[in-house]
Design an enzyme around this catalytic site. Sequence first.
Site: not given
Length: 946
Positions: A340, A454
């Site tokens: 991320e 995710e």
Amino acid sequence: MKKWFKKSSAMMLVLTLLLGLTTVPAQADAAPLYTIEGENAQLSSELQVATQIYGQPKPGYSGTGFVWMQNSGTITFTVTVPATGMYAISTRFMQELSPDGRLQYLSINGVNKGSYMLPYTTTWSNYNFGFHKLNQGSNTIQVKAGWGFAYFDTFTVDYANLDPLIVQPTLIDSQATPETQILMNYLTEVYGKHIISGQQEIYGGGNNGNSELEFNWIYNLTGKYPAIRGFDFMNYNPLYGWEDGTTNRMIDWVNNRGGIATASWHINVPKNFTAYQLGQPVDWLNATYKPTDTNFNTANAVVPGTKEYQYLMLAIEDLAEQLLILQNNGVPVIFRPFHEAEGNGGLNGEGAWFWWAKAGAGVYKQLWDILYNKLTVTYGLHNLIWTYNSYVYNTSPAWYPGNSKVDIVGYDKYNTVYNRYDGLSGVPNEDAITSIFYQLVDSTNGTKMVAMTENDTIPSVQNLTEEKSGWLYFLPWYGEHLMSTAFNYPATLTTLYQSNYVITLDELPNLKVNVPSASITPTSVVFDKYTPNQSDKAITVNYYGNTLSGIKNGSVSLVAGTDYTVSGTTVTIKKSYLAARAVGTTSLTFDFSAGADRVLTVSIVDTTPTNNSSITPTSASFDKKTANQADIAVTMTLNGNTLSGIKNGSVSLVSGTDYTVSGTTVTIKKSYLAAQAVGTTNLTFDFSAGTDPVLAVSVVDTTVNLPGALTVSGTAGNAQATLTWTASTGATSYKVERATGSGAYTAIASNLTALTYTDTTAVNGTLYNYRVVASNAAGSTNSNSIALTPSVTTPTGSFKIQMYSGNTDASSNTIAPRVKIVNMGTTALDLSTVKLRYYYTIDANKTQAFWCDWSHVGSSNVTGTFVTMPTPKTGADTYFEIGFTSAAGTLAPSAAAEIQIRIARTDWSNYTQTGDYSFSPTGSSYVDWTKMTGYASGTLQWGVEP
């Protein structure tokens, strides 16, 4: 025997693992399915069909003209498609106002599909809104002005030319282990045909140490286990590192349960890195992965010789130690480090969520290269499938480490609470986010697989299959992100796990190289700590060509020759070692050079005879009412032991103060018992040997005290009523009630400890009867009442304000008031004397900026100031004050001037507009708005201050 993935043959398995398969992509038709001239669409009243702008022709349009969208309006058209599926939606447009782009919104069948920034162009150009699912039959498509100011010529809907999702099983590491290559072959074969189920386990000892909670929950619901398990190496670090069993759980998941392992790396840095000394232990509370919580200089981490670089090397060393254990045990890992990275977007780390992105895209890619080279070259790790977390911002390509350093591109889908466009909240978002998927596919020209690394809500199997959204796998985060019905509907999960499209644990093929594992006999023994019964434990080993590397109890290695001995195929665990273990279960892991490790379970018991002490009675009661208080006497039967002390939980009572001992009688003093809370107090008598008996004391309080009287007063303002009251003697809490008629009341606020409350749900002009109720610990109450009528008086001055909110999202990175000032007087209004205020809550103390997109008096003649209110009010702690330069001139009687404002933080983080005083959540046209105030030469002319 495990099956191959659904609807595939054994021959396909062989081909997949050895070669991989290819298919021929379908060809899209040349002619578009549907095109409509903008002027033929349904246009809202704000829009007009034009051939020129401000007298300047715009040649090159088709049809009779083009649609000129200014600051508001909608363009709507209907298209009929032959089948439910994915379609490409595009427009021919021109946008020559803003080099930074102009925001517009797209909705399909009434559902918002997101915001789109039309780029700057002075010639007619094409813009693609991406791929979207349309239903068989009629579909309504609408484009709505965000920042507006664009010209639309035509709109086209066509069949989506989807990537065939054929990826070669070539790993970036040419020295990959056989198990890693077999796993890569399998992933590329199922990609685009099926989605692999996955689940992230909780880390750091969460769920009270139950790492199986989510997996058992899935099995109990669906009858299936996920095929992929997510792990995290965050606890193996140079600061507070501890063994939480992650590596052993990964070995068990892959080698014993036949699953696939993926892992991320939430590696922390010290919050105060300046004071940190390399190798120094740091408590986890003083460590972080957040860029705003540390002075760690990320840019230095790629410079050899700096302290940051040396720390990074220590962290990589700890990581490599665990990865090497996995490699030695034949475990391949879908490895997702530095995830991320881009966060909320930007090139220079302005949107970063983690320290590794703090210094921007260039440094991030250097960190990736360092980690890759250290693990593969320095530490010889070749069991990794490298996975990079990407986004779809216009800056995202700058963060990509490159095709030579990435095997899989991942995306983290969290759009149940944030980033959803369907107007819903509090329920799962089963969108397959297909447009994002194919943007990620296109980012590498289809050369890399794309996975949902995710997520919160798992997309429904219907959306996945209808939209041909070919995510490689999904991996929900643990806890509520999986198990709460706000994130996943149980029925949808059951349908998903039991469908032919989803691969579960029981449907994975054998992905292991056929290397025999050693075995031990027996696998469990019992050891008695009672000295006459102690004995060594002999274990027979069948090596099958392997060797014993050592034996471990958790992360602690047993000492060969002392704790155990090896003679041929017999390993003897010494009784001296076992006698030092605590009663319970001790698990000893036999670490072999190849294949699966084996675990010997030792049940430790202690049958050493002991004489237990006892007490009489074992239960008693105590009344806190002063007149009824009394000591409690307890008689002990010692049986040769002595009393060491008495404890209430972990707190020891004070001998001589809380209790006294005389011979075999213990007296618990009433002064101690009177201080205990109502309920059961368990007092443990700690004896020198044997079991410790417990005295259970039921503490009651028969005292009934009414709280003292209280006096209530109040004020009523604009749509609110404020009550204040005096403290009531003996009261522990207060509640506010509102009369509902017929003498009944309903509570609107409970468990208050402050002596004031504001009812913001009141309606102006309505009489309300309020009652304040005081309560004490015994449950007794006292109350008083007051009647209030909220009202508001709108001032009548030289001008009035009309307003609507151009952006009505509850959570948004932009506040966009559309403001109109109307001269209500009989003389010209000098705008340089005028100030207009928009009230809101800032939510976060961050730097803000504003833009005037357009105004009748000229954008450059509009000024703006951010002001922090000295006393925050309900819905407002800040106001934005609009002013005018002298060049703005005057406003004639009955004339009006529009001002279109945008307010944003410089890091583009979101505001919560819900509840802001001046915010209008509904409406798209100007109305009189008293929740903005206006002043001429400092005197209030319009509106009600909060």
